[in-house]
Scaffold this active site. Structure first.
Site, mmCIF file in Angstrom:
data_model
loop_
_atom_site.group_PDB
_atom_site.id
_atom_site.type_symbol
_atom_site.label_atom_id
_atom_site.label_comp_id
_atom_site.label_asym_id
_atom_site.label_seq_id
_atom_site.Cartn_x
_atom_site.Cartn_y
_atom_site.Cartn_z
ATOM 1 N N ASP A 81 -12.068 -5.452 -2.215
ATOM 2 C CA ASP A 81 -12.872 -6.672 -2.153
ATOM 3 C C ASP A 81 -14.642 -6.252 -1.499
ATOM 4 O O ASP A 81 -14.003 -5.258 -1.696
ATOM 5 C CB ASP A 81 -12.301 -7.618 -1.975
ATOM 6 C CG ASP A 81 -12.162 -7.996 -0.189
ATOM 7 O OD1 ASP A 81 -13.243 -8.203 0.774
ATOM 8 O OD2 ASP A 81 -11.387 -7.288 -0.223
ATOM 9 N N GLU B 31 0.817 -1.276 0.158
ATOM 10 C CA GLU B 31 0.146 0.141 0.619
ATOM 11 C C GLU B 31 0.876 1.155 0.159
ATOM 12 O O GLU B 31 0.276 2.708 0.108
ATOM 13 C CB GLU B 31 -0.984 0.030 0.729
ATOM 14 C CG GLU B 31 -1.875 -1.581 0.768
ATOM 15 C CD GLU B 31 -2.507 -1.289 2.631
ATOM 16 O OE1 GLU B 31 -3.244 -1.832 2.852
ATOM 17 O OE2 GLU B 31 -2.311 -0.542 3.668
#
Length: 316
Positions: A260, A68
């Site tokens: 997701d 990230e």
């Protein structure tokens, strides 16, 4: 006065080091003396409202996963700390640099010394938050990362959310009715972010409740809590960081990119997840860079819809 402060810091650093009280404290004072960051005003002497009214000159970005952090570090050419301003036994990894006129710190929670994986979830994030805030004294803290989203709340893969509040969905603590202790509310957390609707509109972000736990999956009770609180985002760090920031009177919000869909009947495969992770991390870097450019020099209160500046009505 500035010269006097430097002499006091030099004397304090010498006493700390000579007494063997730890390299972390000496490193922190070196960082402050070097000009990397100005000597902080004691945070305990001001309220959260006062912190929200201060122009943003420095920002601390906390991330749990290296994947990230890397796109943002590379884009802005942040430099890794040569010596860390916290206990060097901690696995925390720090970077710093300038983004426009904003002093920017990025702190990754590091990897676990035993299992060689990212230090995800609440314990590492709380320690990382406390150590870096105490050392760097930022004007605002941002928990940046990827997360699951709820399609029932309008989330789609690749969306980036800014928090309206952060909660826990796994801390089920019954109230002690006899003693009137509100353990149920304590377990939930309910850490409200500053009102950032105007910022969300400018940056093209969605706004939603961010819900935190230490598990990647969830129980039916967890799901009931998330639905009951209107959660749009499910992740593993933000509420723990929010607690630290609340305690230290430091403005905080979460910025989360969706990888997701939590309430999708068809589960995301591992291959799809990593494809989504790469895309979501790029989206996060783009939006995070934009947010930092927008907030620099303005108080967090500026982003309230009803904010009126004392000296100017400029809304640019």
């Amino acid at each position: 006065q500035a010269a006097q402060m430097r002499r006091l810091w030099t004397r304090a650093r010498g006493l700390i080091c000579s007494c063997g009280l730890g390299a972390a404290a000496c490193g922190a004072s070196s960082l402050l003396l070097s000009g990397t960051h100005a000597s902080p005003e004691p945070r305990g002497k001001r309220t959260m409202r006062e912190s929200l009214a201060r122009p943003i000159k420095s920002a601390l970005i906390l991330v749990a996963m290296k994947e990230e952090a890397e796109p943002f570090i590379q884009k802005h050419q942040l430099q890794r700390f040569e010596s860390v301003p916290w206990n060097p036994l901690l696995p925390i990894v720090g970077y710093s640099g300038k983004i426009h006129d904003l002093e920017c710190f990025l702190v990754w929670a590091g990897s676990d010394n035993r299992y060689k994986v990212n230090n995800v979830a609440t314990t590492a994030s709380a320690v990382s938050a406390y150590a870096s805030i105490a050392a760097l004294q930022p004007d605002v803290v941002i928990s940046a990362g990827t997360a699951g989203g709820f399609s029932s709340r309008g989330a789609q893969i690749g969306d980036v959310y800014v928090s309206s509040k952060c909660i826990y969905h796994h801390r089920r603590i019954p109230d002690d009715i006899e003693d009137e202790h509100e353990f149920g509310d304590y377990g939930l957390g309910n850490f409200r972010s500053p009102p950032l609707g105007k910022l969300a509109k400018r940056a093209g972000l969605k706004v939603g409740v961010v819900s935190t736990s230490d598990s990647l999956d969830y129980t039916m009770q967890d799901l009931q809590v998330m639905h009951g609180e209107g959660a749009s985002v499910k992740e593993m760090e933000a509420a723990a960081i929010a607690w630290v920031c609340h305690s230290l009177k430091t403005p905080f919000f979460a910025l989360k990119s969706i990888t997701d869909i939590v309430d999708d009947e068809e589960r995301t495969s591992q291959e799809e997840f990593y494809e989504n992770l790469a895309m979501a991390s790029r989206n996060l870097q783009t939006k995070l860079s934009l947010v930092l450019s927008l907030i620099q020099g303005k108080p967090m209160l500026y982003w309230r819809w009803d904010y009126v500046a004392a000296a100017s009505n400029d809304e640019t």
